[in-house]
Design an enzyme around this catalytic site. Structure first.
Site: not given
Length: 296
Positions: A53, A97, A120
């Protein structure tokens, strides 16, 4: 012979578009999008994904911040970092994460992310907007799958779609999105899981199969009909002494068996994976520019 759904190529094209948009915006006095990622613990796969990312951000001209925290980080310590990122006006997107260490409550952490920065698409507000077909942030993998279906002009209207796996990250969002009215939707959806009896009965009648069940090479050639569209979301390392790294990467689909019968099929790697990251970039860009959010 099936047409390969090339997520790597599609993602590269989208990244070029994002990069051009960022350069034009910054040249005209706009802000440079900024994505922050929080990594707790030493999970190798998570660290690799966050690094991917970070590189993707650099490729398109985003700023990125990675905050690494120890395995023993407490819930309060993590929530304090999330709060700080929420209040930082330069930060446009926040990702924590997953998975987190077992002593941390993922849902509590996600709930505390400002949903305006939840790129997300996991916050309750964004999930609710998705269910109601309202503008918001989509989870990156479903967003990427919809983009691929659109890119390859794959008809979904009136099709029977079977989704293998009911996770909150892929399976359930995909079932919701494909069953809605509109572009890249209007499917009749069957959501299968590990307790479904005779899964092959459903897959043999499917026009579109999205495999996200987490079992390597689960979908076999005798489980699909001629002309099926197959999207493989799975990714697993299988020991293989013939490979330089000692393993090979496979998906949830037995590619060699299924590919000859499919009309379209996504490979692993190089299919859905690159689209997940580029979809995260798209969400961050929309957040930075304050644009009305649309799916595809």
């Amino acid at each position: 012979m099936a047409i390969l759904i090339d997520g790597k190529l599609t993602a590269a094209q989208i990244k070029e578009r994002i990069k051009a948009t960022v350069e034009t915006s910054v040249a005209n006095g706009g802000k440079r999008p900024h994505l922050a990622a929080v990594l707790v613990g030493d999970d190798g796969a998570s660290a690799t994904y966050v690094a991917s990312k970070e590189k993707a951000c650099a490729d398109v001209g985003f700023k990125s911040t990675v905050i690494k925290m120890k395995e023993e980080t407490s819930q309060d310590e993590l929530l304090a970092v999330v709060k700080r990122l929420n209040e930082d006006h330069d930060i446009d997107g926040i990702i924590v994460q997953l998975p987190l260490p077992k002593h941390l409550n993922e849902q509590v952490v996600i709930k505390n992310i400002d949903y305006h920065k939840d790129v997300d698409g996991f916050h309750l507000a964004n999930v609710g907007k998705m269910v109601l077909n309202m503008p918001g942030f989509l989870p990156a993998t479903p967003f990427g799958i919809l983009t691929l279906l659109k890119q390859y002009n794959i008809e979904t209207r009136g099709k029977n779609c079977v989704i293998l796996g009911r996770s909150n990250i892929v399976g359930r969002p995909m079932a919701n999105l494909l069953s809605q009215k509109g572009l890249m939707a209007d499917c009749t959806v069957t959501l299968c899981n590990s307790k479904t009896k005779d899964i092959a009965y459903y897959t043999r009648n499917a026009d579109i199969i999205i495999a996200a069940i987490g079992v390597p090479e689960f979908l076999k050639g005798d489980m699909v009909k001629e002309g099926v569209v197959v999207i493989d979301v799975g990714i697993t390392r299988i020991p293989d002494s013939t490979k330089p790294r000692g393993y090979r990467i496979v998906g949830d689909v037995d590619f060699k068996q299924v590919e000859p019968k499919a009309s379209y099929i996504s490979p692993v790697p190089g299919g859905v994976g690159p689209m997940t990251i580029v979809s995260l970039l798209e969400n961050t860009l929309k957040s930075a520019q304050g644009k009305k959010l649309t799916w595809v």
